[in-house]
Design an enzyme around this catalytic site. Structure first.
Site, PDB file in Angstrom:
ATOM      1  N   LYS A  20       0.875  -1.163   0.106  1.00 26.48           N
ATOM      2  CA  LYS A  20      -0.129  -0.032  -0.004  1.00 26.48           C
ATOM      3  C   LYS A  20       0.927   1.154   0.006  1.00 26.48           C
ATOM      4  O   LYS A  20       1.929   1.293   0.613  1.00 26.48           O
ATOM      5  CB  LYS A  20      -0.863  -0.029   1.373  1.00 26.48           C
TER       6      LYS A  20
ATOM      7  N   SER B  26      -9.895   1.870   2.388  1.00 30.35           N
ATOM      8  CA  SER B  26      -8.932   2.551   1.581  1.00 30.35           C
ATOM      9  C   SER B  26      -7.854   1.631   0.899  1.00 30.35           C
ATOM     10  O   SER B  26      -7.242   2.223  -0.015  1.00 30.35           O
ATOM     11  CB  SER B  26      -8.198   3.526   2.470  1.00 30.35           C
TER      12      SER B  26
ATOM     13  N   SER C  68     -10.213  -0.902   6.478  1.00 31.95           N
ATOM     14  CA  SER C  68      -9.571  -0.333   5.485  1.00 31.95           C
ATOM     15  C   SER C  68      -8.907  -1.853   4.746  1.00 31.95           C
ATOM     16  O   SER C  68      -8.619  -1.608   3.606  1.00 31.95           O
ATOM     17  CB  SER C  68      -8.614   0.731   5.289  1.00 31.95           C
TER      18      SER C  68
END
Lengths: 488, 98, 474
Positions: A80, A155, A179
């Site tokens: 990420k 996210s 997330s």
């Protein structure tokens, strides 16, 4: 990739170690697939092809030289965009950090690289983790492999897609209010949020520190266990990390079925408001668990009624604080201040942060401002304590809790913009475990009638990641939900 | 529970100044709407406060860092991401208090 | 006599004597070129987390105990928010509603007791330099560990404020908490001051004074502010609640901001740091590390050694001096003589050579044996001072140095006779005076022999030889 190619992290590492494939071959297949699908999906913000090829080359040379290989040798992993890697860019999905290069490496990435992982690139995300669709990213949206007009969730949407599209068997995400779990559910992959503090946060670009957890997504629970054993444990760089816990991989196969296991169903997380298909999948999941011998128990978490409000108060107050460092002085975007410092900082922040981030900073500033915050901290703390107490009470009667991960399956891109409430409700089922700091696992468990994946969330008591993964492993051995793919 | 402040323009501007952000007129109503929701959520928490007396579980104290100085970052690394620098210092517009 | 009573409270920031910073392993000595003592943590880079320094907490506990404050079993770090380029994270990590220690007091030499409100740990900010091209930001100092000590408003004059600070500095230096060097910024002070009519029990409106960088400056600034407020009140005006900056070069303070503009720091418990849990055992450990405090030691020296007030003050000014003194006394040095040597020889030599007592080349044991040689008459005082200087350069026992310098005392008349004759030849008037029965004049002749013999001559033998040479038996 040929059909014989290994597709889980554990299988790849075994094959590389055995010499039936090489790290370079595995990476080439991964990069090939990325090149083919990225124009559509846009899971990556940047692919580190050169860096990854160098790493794969080192592993193959090590093997040739007889150097013992790590448990993730040659496994391509997506990271990420909010985890820093020395010398590489990390932007947390924000214009604010365009071009920013970190001088140090996140502890979790250090540990994975030491285990032989090949980091292939950084994945798209909602800006600073603030969103549930990956649409607030400064790098544009990511698309769900199950429908190019669908959001991947967020996210950690890019990481979920990287696994769902078979770019990599394993991807790293972060989970503040859901997330990792929610995008895993929306993209049909497995996602683990360990308990708070289990994995060092050093090198994770902070959103809300008391909630942030680094997690992972994979096809198989076995890979998540492999990842956790390498990633977890105390770290001198994070005073909130630890304590050390025994590895979970070794005990992963201790159960053949679910006899003797009590699964609690908190009605607050399983009641009205669920999409019909999601409710049906939940019933099927309970039936599957029961058929494997689990006892299904009704239970209640009364404080959940206030969880979303509490979550937003705490998360935004901490975010406003954590994002105060972006002032245009030492790094990050700077706009001209016409000779005035305050103007420089205000213009830089207004230009560098997107709308959602600015709104949350303002909310958090409000929540922590003088005359207002006095009752707030006490109340927020009390609510968290109450929620923990509720969970503790539930865990006195059952071993795991089950609910859907998200009340709704993946929805069309752009549809949450009109109604931010939808976006907030996406988090309703995931924030309770975040507030209580508990480990939770989302597993793909069926689909809507039109084929969109649905995920089920299992929550365990503190430090019981082992139980969570054991149960997940049993379920995956008896079902094939996790093998369902969107793309050939 | 403090009295809910009136969500007027002055409060919004005050928050914006504290946060060093500029609120455009278009975003003003959205911000107000979200603030109202936060306030509503806050009111809903009122009944909860008495129930819990146990402190929230936090990270258990870890051994603190031993006091040993290590090599600092090279200056080139310190300044590598700086928008502007002079000598080995970061450079900003002459400070004026807001 | 003023119609007003002055009420003063102080907020003192003291740098803790650690090797590394409060939350990062960068060196704590904020020296060198800008940004050469900086870790990623001090820059507030994305992804960094604070790593609390054990020693800093220990020293802060030691300061608390030395000042009689109560160390709290649980305290917490909090973030204090404001935007300023010397503050890399946009917040300072400090302690807010749960400080490390509460209470305590400082007793001034005049017997006045000033209570302390609290003591907490926090990190320092960086340094800004304003130039024509803009403001330069140096973060060497950012993250350096500080304790903030807040007094109650118990001080009643600028002189008392001065005395408070000098006492505080003494205790903190003595206990090794800090070097308290105001020039290097390791002790800084803010003051608040208000006036109330004599007989009143309600404090007046207080003014905060900032930028007080020396003890003298604190006193000057408070005296100025005392005069200014007296004038305002005497004219029937009201003192404005405000923060004023002291400009020493102008000898005046100027308004910085009013109370209405007071900043909103938005305190938040720091979620990156677990609470500081301090058990009885670590408090006992800190208490043990604290040792004897200067007040107790002074009392003991007065009682046990009968030393003068001046001597006691010197010996108790630093812990190392008293320790050195006691080591010399323990191996047989006569207390007053040891003290005299410390004052007249040891400390000057130490400063001259830029040493401290730990690295001082002459051990207390050697000084004591030198003093024993003096007592035994084996060496004159003049020669002893020479031996002392020799010992500074050479690793020898005093007796060895004496021989090496050829200073062992001589009683041999054959050796001394030429010195005696030379003295009489050089000072014929003194010789004549002695001959005339004026014994006092003998001293001048003796002194000449001692100097000429570089202190080796035995004074008793010299006197016998002088008398014999001046008045030969008839």
């Amino acid at each position: 990739m040929t059909s014989a190619a290994p597709t889980t992290a554990a299988a790849i590492a075994r094959a590389v170690a055995a010499g039936t494939t090489s790290a370079a071959e595995v990476l080439a297949a991964s990069l090939h697939r990325i090149a083919a699908l990225e124009p559509t999906l846009h899971a990556f913000v940047e692919v580190w092809a050169d860096r990854a090829q160098a790493a794969a080359g080192r592993i193959d040379r090590d093997r040739a030289a007889g150097v013992p290989l790590g448990p993730l040798a040659g496994v391509p992993i997506a990271v990420k965009d909010n985890l820093v890697l020395a010398g590489e860019q990390a932007s947390a999905g924000s214009r604010m950090l365009a071009g920013y290069r970190s001088p140090f490496t996140a502890t979790v990435l250090e540990r994975l690289e030491a285990a032989g992982a090949v980091l292939v690139g950084r994945t798209n995300m909602d800006e600073f983790g603030m969103g549930s669709t990956t649409e607030t990213s400064a790098h544009g949206p990511t698309r769900n492999p199950f429908g190019n007009n669908l959001v991947p969730g967020g996210s950690s949407g890019g990481s979920a897609v990287a696994v769902a599209a078979d770019y990599c068997p394993l991807a790293i995400g972060s989970d503040t209010g859901g997330s990792v779990r929610q995008p895993a559910a929306l993209c049909g992959v497995s996602g683990l949020k360990p308990g708070w503090g289990r994995v060092s946060r050093s090198g994770l670009i902070a959103y809300a520190s008391s909630l942030d957890c680094i997690g992972a997504m994979a096809r198989s629970v076995e890979d998540l266990a492999l990842w956790l054993d390498l990633a977890a444990g105390p770290d001198a760089a994070d005073p909130t990390s630890g304590p050390a816990a025994p590895p979970v991989s070794a005990s992963l196969t201790t159960r053949g079925d679910l006899r003797g296991l009590r699964i609690g169903v908190p009605w607050e997380l399983n009641g009205p408001g669920l999409d019909d298909d999601v409710a049906r999948c939940k019933d099927e999941a309970l039936a599957t668990a029961a058929s494997l011998g689990a006892e299904i128990v009704d239970c209640s978490l009364p404080a959940v009624a206030h969880a979303v409000a509490t979550y937003y108060l705490i998360a935004t107050a901490e975010a406003a604080s954590n994002l105060a460092r972006y002032d245009g002085v030492r790094y990050g975007l700077r706009r001209d201040g016409l000779g005035r410092l305050d103007v420089m900082t205000t213009r830089s922040r207004s230009a560098g942060f997107g709308d959602e981030v600015q709104l949350r900073i303002l909310l958090g500033t409000f929540a922590s401002s003088h005359g207002w915050s006095e009752g707030f901290h006490d109340r927020a703390r009390a609510l968290r304590a109450q929620l923990r107490a509720d969970f503790a009470q539930a865990f006195a009667r059952c071993d795991l809790l089950l609910s859907p991960t998200s009340p709704v399956p993946a929805f069309p891109l752009g549809s949450s913009n009109d109604d931010p409430l939808t976006m907030y409700l996406c988090d309703a089922l995931t924030v309770p475990a975040s507030l209580a700091g508990l480990p939770a696992l989302s597993l793909p468990f069926g689909a809507t009638t039109d084929g969109r994946p649905v995920g089920m969330q299992f929550t365990a008591a503190a430090q019981r990641e082992d139980l969570l993964l054991q149960v997940g492993h049993v379920l995956q051995r008896h079902t094939d939900h996790h093998l369902r793919r969107a793309l050939p | 529970m403090p009295n809910p402040p009136s969500l007027d323009r002055a409060l919004m501007q005050h928050l914006a100044e504290l946060a060093r952000l500029h609120i455009s007129p278009e975003r003003m109503p959205i911000l107000r709407q979200r603030l109202e929701r936060i306030l509503a959520g806050f009111s809903a928490l009122q009944g909860v406060i008495t129930a819990a007396s146990t402190p929230i579980a936090e990270a258990s104290p870890r051994p603190l860092r031993e006091d040993r100085a290590s090599e600092p970052l090279p200056v080139a690394t310190v300044l590598a991401n700086a928008p502007e620098s002079a000598g080995s210092s970061f450079l900003v517009p002459r400070v004026i208090d807001a | 006599m003023s119609r007003f009573v002055t009420v003063i409270g102080l907020e003192v920031h003291v740098q803790l004597a650690t090797a590394s910073k409060l939350f990062s392993p960068a060196p704590a000595a904020a020296l060198g070129d800008p940004n050469t003592r900086v870790h990623a943590i001090d820059l507030g880079l994305p992804g960094v987390l604070p790593r609390p320094n054990q020693k800093a907490i220990e020293l802060a506990m030691r300061a608390s105990l030395a000042l009689g404050a109560v160390v709290q079993p649980l305290s917490r770090f909090a973030r204090e928010h404001y935007f300023y380029p010397d503050l890399p994270k946009g917040y300072q990590i400090s302690q807010f509603d749960q400080p490390l220690a509460l209470g305590g007091s400082i007793t001034l030499p005049d017997g006045h007791r000033c209570r302390l409100h609290r003591l907490h740990v926090e990190e320092d900010a960086g340094k800004l330099t304003h130039t024509d091209i803009g403001t330069l930001v140096d973060l060497n100092r950012a993250g350096v560990p500080l304790v903030e000590i807040v007094s109650e408003p118990d001080l009643r004059s600028p002189a008392q404020a001065h005395a408070f600070l000098s006492e505080l500095r003494h205790v903190l230096r003595f206990t090794g908490v800090s070097d308290c060097d105001m020039e290097l910024g390791s002790l800084r002070c803010d003051a608040n001051i208000s006036l109330m009519p004599v007989g009143s029990e309600t404090f007046g409106t207080k003014v905060e004074l900032k930028n007080l960088n020396s003890l003298k400056m604190v006193q000057r600034a408070l005296e100025y502010e005392e005069r200014r407020q007296t004038a305002v009140l005497a004219a029937g005006g009201r003192v404005a609640a405000e923060t004023r900056g002291w400009h020493d070069e102008l000898g005046e303070s100027r308004s910085q901001r009013s109370k209405e503009q007071a900043p909103d720091y938005r305190y938040l418990p720091d979620p990156d740091l677990p609470p500081l849990v301090i058990d009885e055992a670590s408090i006992a450990e800190a208490q043990a590390a604290l040792g004897e405090l200067p007040a107790a030691r002074s009392e003991r020296y007065r009682a046990a050694f009968g030393l003068s007030e001046v001597d006691v003050r010197v010996l108790c000014s630093e812990r190392a001096i008293g320790d050195w003194f006691e080591q010399a006394v323990a191996v047989g040095g006569e207390p007053k003589a040891v003290c005299n040597w410390i004052v007249a020889d040891v400390l000057p030599a130490m400063h001259e050579r830029n040493l401290d007592l730990a690295t001082f080349p002459i051990s207390p044991l050697r000084l004591a044996s030198l003093l024993r040689l003096c007592d035994a008459g084996a060496v004159t005082l003049v020669a002893a001072k020479k031996v002392f200087r020799h010992l500074l350069e050479h690793d020898l026992e005093p007796a060895g140095a004496l021989r090496a310098l050829g200073l062992d005392r001589t009683t041999d008349p054959a050796v001394l006779q030429p010195f005696v004759l030379a003295a009489i030849a050089a000072l014929p008037e003194a010789a004549a005076a002695v001959r005339a029965g004026k014994d006092k004049a003998l001293d001048a002749l003796k002194g000449h022999v001692m100097r000429a013999s570089t202190g080796r001559a035995d004074p008793a033998v010299v006197e016998t030889l002088l008398r014999a040479a001046i008045a030969p038996p008839s």
